[in-house]
Design an enzyme around this catalytic site. Structure first.
Site, PDB file in Angstrom:
ATOM      1  N   HIS A  94       0.838  -1.195   0.000  1.00  0.00           N
ATOM      2  CA  HIS A  94       0.000   0.000   0.000  1.00  0.00           C
ATOM      3  C   HIS A  94       0.874   1.246   0.000  1.00  0.00           C
ATOM      4  CE1 HIS A  94      -3.565   2.443   0.653  1.00  0.00           C
ATOM      5  NE2 HIS A  94      -2.884   3.115   1.569  1.00  0.00           N
ATOM      6  N   SER A  95       0.605   2.160  -0.943  1.00  0.00           N
ATOM      7  CA  SER A  95       1.302   3.433  -1.047  1.00  0.00           C
ATOM      8  C   SER A  95       2.805   3.185  -1.239  1.00  0.00           C
ATOM      9  CB  SER A  95       0.997   4.294   0.193  1.00  0.00           C
ATOM     10  OG  SER A  95       1.307   5.635  -0.032  1.00  0.00           O
ATOM     11  N   LEU A  96       3.657   3.594  -0.309  1.00  0.00           N
ATOM     12  CA  LEU A  96       5.086   3.273  -0.412  1.00  0.00           C
ATOM     13  C   LEU A  96       5.292   1.766  -0.591  1.00  0.00           C
ATOM     14  CD1 LEU A  96       8.149   3.806  -0.130  1.00  0.00           C
ATOM     15  CD2 LEU A  96       7.826   3.739   2.355  1.00  0.00           C
TER      16      LEU A  96
END
Length: 247
Positions: A94-96
């Site tokens: 998720h995200s990074l």
């Protein structure tokens, strides 16, 4: 014989499952830790062995220096996880964490001729799209305001000076890791990619999520959930149901 997965500090909340058919390696968002995924094994099929990744600088690895560049992180993480590729495996980030999962998939393809059988990416623009608004170098008050606007940090943490003194350097390091990333072109991945997004996420739009399609030669799909950038927490049952259906 496989090495015991509990021998590495890179994986926490691991519950051995000898009957598992595949491993799901989970990579957290900036400032996040393996605790994000600590209960996922309860809601996923019994043939899935959940392996939450613990990055340096948080949790049991609090005293370790966080990485600020993707290449050394991926190389170190790749070496640590290599003994555990004895089963088919899947990445979720998720995200990074989406960026880490993507680059780790390319690292394994280059170095050990191995690839995940599926890549789940969540809450991040495609890797070839530069971050439009880097935040890691903002002055502290502006930085804190940005963190508050993301709605991912509990109010009690934001109001605790000592906790924020620990969290801010980690967040800055993780955001450098993400925002200073420079994409390099390689052949598309041979594994399917599923993209998840939040309907009210100010960080990513549908075009940025759709652009992940350019990174696979096989199946591609997008699924949107109610919530902001941290729908991974607020819409967790729906998210895990979607992952289970794909697996």
């Amino acid at each position: 014989m496989a090495v015991s997965i509990t021998n590495t500090p890179w994986i926490e909340y691991y519950q051995p499952n000898p009957q598992a058919k595949l491993r799901l390696f989970c990579f957290p968002y900036a400032g996040g830790s393996a605790t994000v995924f600590r209960t996922w094994n309860r809601d996923l099929p019994s043939f899935v062995e959940v392996c939450p990744i613990q990055l340096p600088g948080r949790g049991s690895r609090l005293r370790e220096t966080p990485f600020t560049q993707i290449s050394p992180l991926v190389q170190t993480l790749g070496n640590a996880l290599f003994p555990y590729l004895d089963k088919p495996y899947v990445f979720f980030g998720h995200s990074l964490g989406a960026l880490i999962g993507f680059e780790l998939a390319r690292y394994f393809r280059r170095n050990v001729s191995s690839s995940p059988i599926h890549l789940f990416v969540s809450g991040r623009q495609a890797p070839h799209i530069p971050d439009p608004s880097p935040r890691h170098a903002l002055p502290e008050q502006e930085f804190l305001q940005e963190i508050k606007c993301l709605n991912g940090t509990p109010k009690e943490v934001l109001e605790n000076t000592e906790m924020m003194q620990l969290l801010i350097p980690l967040l800055r390091a993780d955001l450098v890791l993400d925002e200073a990333y420079v994409y390099t072109s390689e052949p598309r991945l041979e594994c399917p990619i599923t993209v998840f997004g939040g309907l009210e996420d100010p960080e990513t739009n549908s075009e940025q999520l759709e652009a992940w399609r350019e990174h696979t030669n096989t199946a591609f799909s997008i699924e949107m959930f109610p919530g902001n950038h941290f729908f991974i927490n607020t819409a967790q049952p729906l998210l895990l149901q979607a992952i289970a259906q794909v697996l």
